[in-house]
Design a protein around this motif. Structure first.
Motif, PDB file in Angstrom:
ATOM      1  N   ARG A 161      22.908 -44.957  -9.655  1.00 45.57           N
ATOM      2  CA  ARG A 161      21.554 -45.273  -9.597  1.00 45.57           C
ATOM      3  C   ARG A 161      20.605 -44.028  -9.753  1.00 45.57           C
ATOM      4  NH1 ARG A 161      22.226 -48.895 -11.716  1.00 45.57           N
ATOM      5  NH2 ARG A 161      22.775 -51.213 -11.174  1.00 45.57           N
ATOM      6  N   SER A 165      19.764 -47.235 -14.831  1.00 43.30           N
ATOM      7  CA  SER A 165      19.536 -48.535 -14.243  1.00 43.30           C
ATOM      8  C   SER A 165      20.566 -49.579 -14.848  1.00 43.30           C
ATOM      9  CB  SER A 165      18.281 -49.272 -14.491  1.00 43.30           C
ATOM     10  OG  SER A 165      17.940 -49.293 -15.868  1.00 43.30           O
ATOM     11  N   GLY A 197      21.958 -51.543  -5.100  1.00 45.06           N
ATOM     12  CA  GLY A 197      21.658 -51.707  -6.288  1.00 45.06           C
ATOM     13  C   GLY A 197      22.877 -52.310  -7.160  1.00 45.06           C
TER      14      GLY A 197
END
Length: 623
Positions: A161, A165, A197
């Protein structure tokens, strides 16, 4: 133009590929080589494997880069080729995937469940090197697979991350256990990854479809992300000189629909699977349209950090006061008596009985100290407890046992009712009486403390729940004979954060240093047992000072012992030790006496001296 990977799994279940390593093994490539190096030496072989999976119905390929990190490749002298192997692996997979297939960069665990002694900075460096090479080849996503603990997965995911992305698939190696190797429940682990994420969470390797189904079942009602599933083809069996897996392709086809209905959006195979397994998965999913992921039906897991989890303190059960309880109330003395180097235990048991009568609060037994082979402290600890009633405190060294043996050893202590332990690293085997033996070191002293603490939670080293909890009281070793005492105390604080309940120091021979240790450790939340070992002779003093790690004698002590032998040496050694005890009992309630050369009468004299100073009256039962 094909949709991006996130859109693709949002609309249907994607069929992943199968095994690379075990499939190459079936093709005649031996165990023990770097399969990732084949990206450079035999790219046509790797591309053929990829194409066979595409032809079987896979739409998602993993690059042949699972172990293509600096640490793993360095074992084959390939550490300079990390970037080249990873880049080439993606290019080969891309050729096989064509215009309609997806390629994810495969990144495996570096620790691989072994709790390797690698620092966070090293892990970050190795992950960054591999991951940036994969990202620069424009992969459709990254797959973090066969991770055992959240801590390492968290670190790898944060590394991705930091740079991109790109979609990330996070997979643990797990069977029907409800926890990761570092003790988090699956909802806790997956919530951390979601916060970091992750796009997809799931499981691969270690077990077949049924084990993964049970693990997945523990998440039902709490899933908020799609799931990926890559089971092994059952358990490997060694038949006629070959490793073989028993789960059939048809069985994988049957389980594919089950996984899809449990929320899986990527289904492939791990060890032992072949293009035939993938073909059956693909066939089973033809025409299947997944429903939207259900809303959670249970209260979401509170936000949790890894640091919070690792610093949790476990309550200690039991009715008899522990050493930690005793030392809060009065002076408490642990006495060390080394297990014998031969099979005769008569003198040892006489010593243990004499120390019990003198009022020792515990008898501590080393675990092959200085890497010298001695009798098992498990056997002797049990005998001491059974025959004398004296509490055994056993040392557990990281050197001699792997993870399996260490947990087994601890389970044995629990069964015997031996619950006071001291976790130590252990001197390297090459310095002992069997220099050709191997030092294991699966665990550091920090990790073994944390893992023993995990047993107190009723969780095995593997993360599997146990039917009952252990109640170990865990000690940590401390060497204050260093140049920078403040730095040594900082290291000690980390051991306490890992779960240590008390501290035992190396022997100290300087009253001024004892006072300094008292000041430097006064803020600690756990008691310290100050180590004192009476000297037996002038030669003993010089040996300890010059040859034994972690022991330093003052010039005054060495001069007083110089030339003394026999009874005269032992008498002076006891006199010096009594002076040290004067300083020690002023600053510490906990005293740790070490008996030299089985001269337990020296320790008896020192015990009597401590009780005389403290005014403790021994019960007639001690006599």
């Amino acid at each position: 133009m094909k949709p991006d990977l996130r859109s693709a799994w949002g609309n249907k279940v994607l069929v992943g590929d199968g095994a690379m390593g075990t499939f190459l093994y079936q093709k005649g490539f031996p165990v023990g080589i770097s399969y990732e190096e084949l990206n450079l030496t035999s790219p046509e072989v790797i591309e053929e494997v990829h194409r066979s999976y595409i032809q079987a119905g896979a739409v998602l390929l993993e690059s042949n880069t699972y172990s293509a990190n600096y640490d793993k490749l360095s074992k084959f002298g390939l550490e300079s080729k990390v970037e080249e192997i990873n880049r080439t692996g993606v290019r080969i997979a891309r050729r096989a995937a064509g215009e309609t297939g997806y390629v994810v960069g495969a990144v495996g665990s570096i620790r691989a469940g072994k709790r390797a002694n690698l620092s966070s900075s090293e892990l970050k460096k190795y992950f960054t090197q591999q991951i940036t090479a994969l990202l620069e080849e424009d992969v459709d996503g990254i797959m973090l697979e066969t991770f055992y603990d959240v801590e390492e997965m968290h670190l790898a995911l944060k590394t991705i991350r930091k740079h991109s992305s790109v979609p990330v698939i996070c997979q643990f190696a797990m069977d029907d256990t409800a926890r990761t190797l570092d003790g988090l429940t699956l909802p806790e682990a997956f919530r951390i990854l979601e916060q970091d994420g992750a796009d997809i969470i799931g499981f691969n390797c270690r077990t077949g479809p049924m084990g993964i189904k049970r693990a997945l079942g523990t998440l039902q009602g709490s899933l908020t992300l799609p799931v990926s599933i890559y089971p092994n083809a059952g358990i490997a069996d060694y038949v006629d000189g070959q490793y073989k897996y028993g789960a059939s392709p048809e069985y994988f086809g049957q389980m594919a629909m089950t996984f899809a209905e449990m929320g899986s959006r990527i289904i492939g195979g791990c060890c032992g699977t072949t293009p035939q397994h993938i073909a059956e998965i693909s066939k089973a999913l033809v025409g299947y349209e997944p429903e939207a992921l259900p809303e959670p039906t249970v209260k979401p897991v509170e936000r949790i950090t890894i640091a919070e989890h690792l610093s949790d303190e476990t309550g200690l059960g039991g009715g008899e006061p522990t050493l930690v309880d005793l030392v809060k109330e009065r002076h408490t003395v642990i006495v060390e008596l080394d297990p014998p180097r031969d099979l005769d235990i008569n003198k040892f048991m006489k010593g243990a009985e004499a120390l019990r009568r003198a009022g020792a609060d515990a008898l501590t037994l080393a675990d092959n100290s200085l890497a010298v082979t001695r009798m098992s402290n498990m056997a002797l600890g049990h005998l001491v407890q059974a025959r004398t009633g004296l509490r055994p405190l056993v040392h557990i060294a990281c050197r001699d046992r792997n993870l399996i043996g260490t947990q087994s050893h601890l389970m044995g202590f629990d069964a015997l009712g031996v619950n006071h332990v001291l976790a130590v690293t252990g001197d390297p085997a090459r310095f002992g009486d069997l220099p050709g033996s191997s030092s294991v070191y699966d665990l550091t002293s920090f990790e073994i403390i944390r893992m023993i603490k995990q047993l107190n939670d009723g969780i095995a080293f593997s993360g599997k729940p146990l039917k009952q909890k252990a109640n170990f009281v865990i000690g940590a070793a401390f060497n204050p004979n260093v140049k920078h005492l403040d730095k040594a105390v900082q290291r000690l604080e980390k051991k306490i954060a890992s779960g240590a309940d008390y501290i035992m120091t190396q022997p100290v021979y300087d009253p001024e240093l004892i006072a300094n240790i008292g000041k430097a450790t006064a803020h600690l939340s756990v008691p310290v047992f100050l180590g004192i070992m009476p000297l037996a002779s002038g030669r003993n003093a010089e040996y300890l000072h010059n040859e034994v790690p972690g022991i330093q004698l003052s010039e005054e002590v060495r001069n007083r012992m110089s030339g003394l032998e026999g009874e005269a040496g032992r008498a002076e050694g006891v006199a010096i030790a009594k002076e040290l005890l004067d300083a020690a009992t002023e600053h510490f309630n906990g005293i740790y006496l070490m008996t030299p050369f089985m001269f337990y009468d020296m320790s008896v004299q020192l015990l009597e001296y401590v009780w005389q100073k403290s005014g403790r009256k021994l019960s007639p039962l001690f006599r």
